[in-house]
Scaffold this active site. Structure first.
Site, PDB file in Angstrom:
ATOM      1  CG  ASP A  40     -72.128   8.710 -14.996  1.00 18.70           C
ATOM      2  OD1 ASP A  40     -71.468   9.330 -15.852  1.00 18.70           O
ATOM      3  OD2 ASP A  40     -73.366   8.732 -14.964  1.00 18.70           O
ATOM      4  CB  THR A  41     -70.251  11.359 -10.349  1.00 15.57           C
ATOM      5  OG1 THR A  41     -71.565  10.787 -10.280  1.00 15.57           O
ATOM      6  CG2 THR A  41     -70.293  12.775  -9.856  1.00 15.57           C
ATOM      7  CG  ASN A  94     -71.856   0.758 -12.336  1.00 13.94           C
ATOM      8  OD1 ASN A  94     -71.265  -0.188 -12.877  1.00 13.94           O
ATOM      9  ND2 ASN A  94     -73.168   0.769 -12.174  1.00 13.94           N
ATOM     10  CG  HIS A  99     -76.611   5.944  -7.673  1.00 13.07           C
ATOM     11  ND1 HIS A  99     -77.855   5.392  -7.772  1.00 13.07           N
ATOM     12  CD2 HIS A  99     -75.740   4.969  -8.007  1.00 13.07           C
ATOM     13  CE1 HIS A  99     -77.733   4.135  -8.165  1.00 13.07           C
ATOM     14  NE2 HIS A  99     -76.460   3.850  -8.312  1.00 13.07           N
ATOM     15  CG  ASP A 123     -75.695   2.254 -15.441  1.00  9.39           C
ATOM     16  OD1 ASP A 123     -75.756   1.338 -14.614  1.00  9.39           O
ATOM     17  OD2 ASP A 123     -75.397   3.433 -15.143  1.00  9.39           O
ATOM     18  CG  HIS A 124     -78.870   2.045 -12.536  1.00 16.82           C
ATOM     19  ND1 HIS A 124     -77.546   2.367 -12.538  1.00 16.82           N
ATOM     20  CD2 HIS A 124     -79.159   1.569 -11.316  1.00 16.82           C
ATOM     21  CE1 HIS A 124     -77.047   2.095 -11.351  1.00 16.82           C
ATOM     22  NE2 HIS A 124     -77.997   1.606 -10.583  1.00 16.82           N
ATOM     23  CB  SER A 174     -68.554   9.140  -7.529  1.00 19.10           C
ATOM     24  OG  SER A 174     -68.566   8.778  -8.882  1.00 19.10           O
ATOM     25  CD  GLU A 214     -75.529   7.909 -11.722  1.00 19.42           C
ATOM     26  OE1 GLU A 214     -75.148   8.355 -10.628  1.00 19.42           O
ATOM     27  OE2 GLU A 214     -74.899   8.068 -12.769  1.00 19.42           O
ATOM     28  CB  SER A 218     -77.457   5.532 -18.376  1.00 21.08           C
ATOM     29  OG  SER A 218     -77.458   6.819 -18.987  1.00 21.08           O
ATOM     30  CG  HIS A 267     -74.626   0.044  -8.793  1.00 19.68           C
ATOM     31  ND1 HIS A 267     -75.938  -0.122  -9.136  1.00 19.68           N
ATOM     32  CD2 HIS A 267     -73.922  -0.770  -9.613  1.00 19.68           C
ATOM     33  CE1 HIS A 267     -76.028  -1.005 -10.103  1.00 19.68           C
ATOM     34  NE2 HIS A 267     -74.829  -1.423 -10.409  1.00 19.68           N
ATOM     35  CD  GLU A 296     -78.990  -1.054  -7.466  1.00 19.82           C
ATOM     36  OE1 GLU A 296     -78.628  -0.829  -8.637  1.00 19.82           O
ATOM     37  OE2 GLU A 296     -78.994  -0.196  -6.593  1.00 19.82           O
TER      38      GLU A 296
HETATM   39 ZN   LIG Z   1     -77.530   1.080  -8.712  1.00 22.93          ZN
END
Ligand SMILES: [Zn+2]
Length: 342
Positions: A273-274, A271, A212, A95-96, A252, A169, A53, A249, A161
């Site tokens: 991450d968390t 995706n 997110h 990423d984003h 989590s 996020e 990211s 996205h 997106e």
């Molecule tokens: Zn997103």
């Protein structure tokens, strides 16, 4: 195996969509987290995606440099070298990246790839995300069209997106009352604008109530059927060739049932991450509490070098994160699906 090349990455994405499974895409910020992903993927015999990211790139470049492109390049160079030792394919993605950060991350990375290609070397990254979801759709797509034209020339895939994911996020907050559900009309407009670019490939993150970050069960009301509606609309309008490669996205804390339903509608990448952040930190917390008087120098004592050597707890963190990677591969039905024939 080395990092997947463009043709391999395209085939990987096609196979997942046909097979109703998906690749987990893990955010990494360091050598240790990248190694955890490679380990978890290899032990699951699954290919997958490693992503960086804007904040992750800045972190990886060092706190006094804070150059997101430099950090992303460093991680990618490491993955290119380390991936050779694993019997799977991995793709590298960013990423984003919001419009105001394109010049700091995506454009320098595309330039780096252009330099490498000119010198006869393989691409550094496989794909980049432009996140224009905070912009009106027309502005979002105006930028996406220009970017995709440039990416296509370099065998790079673009992720965009449409619709806004809630939550937070990397310091970017979804606005309250924002549009949490993409409409078929939005995605038809995406296809109308992007499908005309010859030989270009893109992935679409459509939002269907995603959030997110992580929330307690019940907070998130996912409606995967929105993805089905979008696919049906685009195939009806533009034919089977226009079917989207979708990205999930904010996965989590999602229910497995919703994840599986989304795979049936063409999600090829999710995706994560968390959940891997927590998996990484949890054993470090355990180690510090358990070895309190070893990691600290208390009452004039010298502590325990073994306990405070970062390798001791970072190895625990790497192993724990790799286990969470394996769980994600299982959740996405990707166990044993590697295309690498060693
Ligand atoms: Zn997103």
């Amino acid at each position: 195996m080395p990092v997947a090349d463009f043709q391999t990455y395209c085939r990987m994405l096609e196979k997942t969509r046909e097979g109703h499974y998906a690749y987990p895409a893990f955010n990494v910020t360091s050598l240790t987290t990248a190694n955890a992903v490679l380990k978890g993927l290899a032990e699951s015999r699954s290919d997958g995606i490693i992503q960086v990211s804007t904040g992750g790139g800045a972190f990886a470049s060092g706190s006094s440099v804070k150059d997101m492109a430099l950090g992303a390049i460093s991680i990618a160079e490491h993955v290119h070298r380390a991936a050779e030792r694993y019997p799977i394919y991995v793709a590298l993605h960013t990423d984003h990246c919001q419009a105001d950060k394109l010049e700091k991350l995506v454009i320098p990375l595309v330039e780096e790839t252009e330099r490498r290609r000119a010198a006869g070397r393989p691409n550094l990254f496989n794909s980049h995300m432009f996140d224009g979801s905070a912009l009106p759709l027309k502005e979002n797509l105006d930028i996406a069209v220009k970017l995709l034209e440039r990416l296509q020339k370099n065998d790079l895939i673009l992720e965009i997106e449409a619709g806004v994911v809630g939550g937070e996020e990397d310091g970017i907050k979804g606005e309250a009352g924002a549009k949490l559900y993409t409409t078929p009309e939005d995605t038809l407009e995406v296809a109308r604008r992007l499908n005309g670019i010859k030989n270009a490939r893109y992935l679409l993150a459509a939002t269907f109530g995603n959030v997110h970050g992580v929330y307690k069960p019940g907070h998130v009301k996912l409606k995967p059927s929105i993805l089905k509606d979008c696919q049906e609309a685009v195939v009806k309008q533009y034919g089977e060739g226009a079917r989207f490669y979708l990205v999930f996205h904010g996965g989590s804390g999602s229910e497995l049932r919703d994840i599986h339903e989304s795979l049936d509608y063409g999600v090829v990448k999710m995706n994560i991450d968390t959940d891997t952040q927590y998996a990484f930190t949890r054993p470090i917390a355990g180690h510090m509490f358990k070895n309190y008087d070893g990691v600290l120098k208390i009452d004039g004592e010298v502590g325990d070098k073994k306990a405070y050597d970062p390798r001791t707890y970072l190895t625990l963190a790497e192993t724990s994160m790799a286990e969470r990677v394996k769980q994600a591969v299982g959740d996405l039905r990707a166990v044993g699906t590697t295309m690498f024939k060693g």
